[in-house]
Write a protein that holds these residues in place. Structure first.
Motif, PDB file in Angstrom:
ATOM      1  N   ALA A 116       8.171  -2.043   4.972  1.00 39.91           N
ATOM      2  CA  ALA A 116       8.243  -0.417   4.558  1.00 39.91           C
ATOM      3  C   ALA A 116       9.815  -0.172   4.955  1.00 39.91           C
ATOM      4  O   ALA A 116      10.175  -0.551   5.799  1.00 39.91           O
ATOM      5  N   VAL A 141       3.645  -6.582  -0.496  1.00 34.90           N
ATOM      6  CA  VAL A 141       3.272  -5.148  -0.559  1.00 34.90           C
ATOM      7  C   VAL A 141       4.561  -4.716  -0.179  1.00 34.90           C
ATOM      8  O   VAL A 141       5.597  -4.790   1.081  1.00 34.90           O
ATOM      9  N   LEU A 143       6.253  -0.577   0.836  1.00 33.09           N
ATOM     10  CA  LEU A 143       5.999   0.852   1.179  1.00 33.09           C
ATOM     11  C   LEU A 143       7.365   1.548   1.310  1.00 33.09           C
ATOM     12  O   LEU A 143       8.474   0.885   2.038  1.00 33.09           O
ATOM     13  N   CYS A 154       3.417   2.954  -2.659  1.00 35.96           N
ATOM     14  CA  CYS A 154       2.996   1.449  -2.333  1.00 35.96           C
ATOM     15  C   CYS A 154       3.290   0.977  -3.620  1.00 35.96           C
ATOM     16  O   CYS A 154       2.969   1.169  -4.584  1.00 35.96           O
ATOM     17  N   TRP A 156       2.942  -3.353  -5.351  1.00 42.17           N
ATOM     18  CA  TRP A 156       2.385  -4.483  -4.860  1.00 42.17           C
ATOM     19  C   TRP A 156       2.452  -5.276  -6.393  1.00 42.17           C
ATOM     20  O   TRP A 156       2.636  -4.960  -7.458  1.00 42.17           O
ATOM     21  N   ARG A 166       2.145   0.304  -8.778  1.00 39.17           N
ATOM     22  CA  ARG A 166       2.467   1.379  -7.780  1.00 39.17           C
ATOM     23  C   ARG A 166       1.718   2.591  -7.744  1.00 39.17           C
ATOM     24  O   ARG A 166       1.208   2.669  -8.776  1.00 39.17           O
ATOM     25  N   VAL A 177      -3.829   0.758   0.359  1.00 38.15           N
ATOM     26  CA  VAL A 177      -2.731  -0.319   0.742  1.00 38.15           C
ATOM     27  C   VAL A 177      -3.596  -1.607   0.214  1.00 38.15           C
ATOM     28  O   VAL A 177      -4.644  -1.816   0.816  1.00 38.15           O
TER      29      VAL A 177
END
Length: 190
Positions: A116, A141, A143, A154, A156, A166, A177
């Motif tokens: 993140a 993932v 963020l 997010c 992935w 996204r 998530v």
């Protein structure tokens, strides 16, 4: 003996390994971190104080849903992406705890299950472009907590061409998530 000019061999560009060693050996001032971005060593300040509550809220929720053996933290560790010749110190990460049993000064990016980044005026471009491109090939993932636009995105499903999926929500909404976490991130109070 006569004096004569001796040409200096032209220096070749530094290798990824030599730049990574330099970053690891740097004595950055307190409150700063060094990363390898676009083949250059970039030193930037840690997040502002007003980011703390959001970072803690995200970390606590991620830790509660992290894959077994993974830890969520905000400690300033460097993760190496050798194929991209990059090394980043994400604002927040979730990684296999076994990666921290090594002797080195940087962890293998393959240990990451999530990163993140909390944007700032000075890092926003790198967070949305440079890091998105690199993380999107490996990290399950990603963020992006966009502090300027009050949104969280997010990403992935990484692929050789970047993330395939996204979702963006405004602060105050919940953000799904995906696996390996599989929960709704609560952004109330952001």
């Amino acid at each position: 003996m006569t004096e004569r000019a001796t040409p200096i061999e032209s220096l070749s560009p530094p290798t990824f390994e030599s730049l990574l060693r330099t970053v690891e050996e740097m004595n950055t001032p307190d409150g700063f971190k060094a990363e390898l971005i676009r083949g250059k060593i970039v030193v930037s300040p840690f997040s502002k104080l007003r980011y703390y509550r959001r970072m803690r809220a995200v970390r606590e929720q991620l830790q509660a849903h992290a894959p077994e053996g993974h830890v969520a933290d905000v400690a300033p560790f460097l993760f190496s992406f050798p194929a991209a010749e990059r090394a980043y110190g994400p604002d927040l990460f979730v990684a296999d705890e076994a990666a921290f049993d090594e002797e080195g000064r940087h962890a293998d990016s393959a240990a990451l299950s999530l990163v993140a980044e909390f944007t700032s005026v000075s890092t926003k471009d790198a967070d949305w472009n440079e890091k998105l491109n690199v993380y999107g090939r490996l990290v399950p993932v990603y963020l992006v907590v966009d502090m300027q636009d009050a949104e969280i995105t997010c990403f992935w499903d990484p692929s050789p061409h970047g993330y395939r999926s996204r979702r963006t929500v405004s602060f105050g909404e919940t953000l799904p998530v995906p696996e390996p976490f599989g929960f709704e991130l609560d952004t109330t109070g952001f």
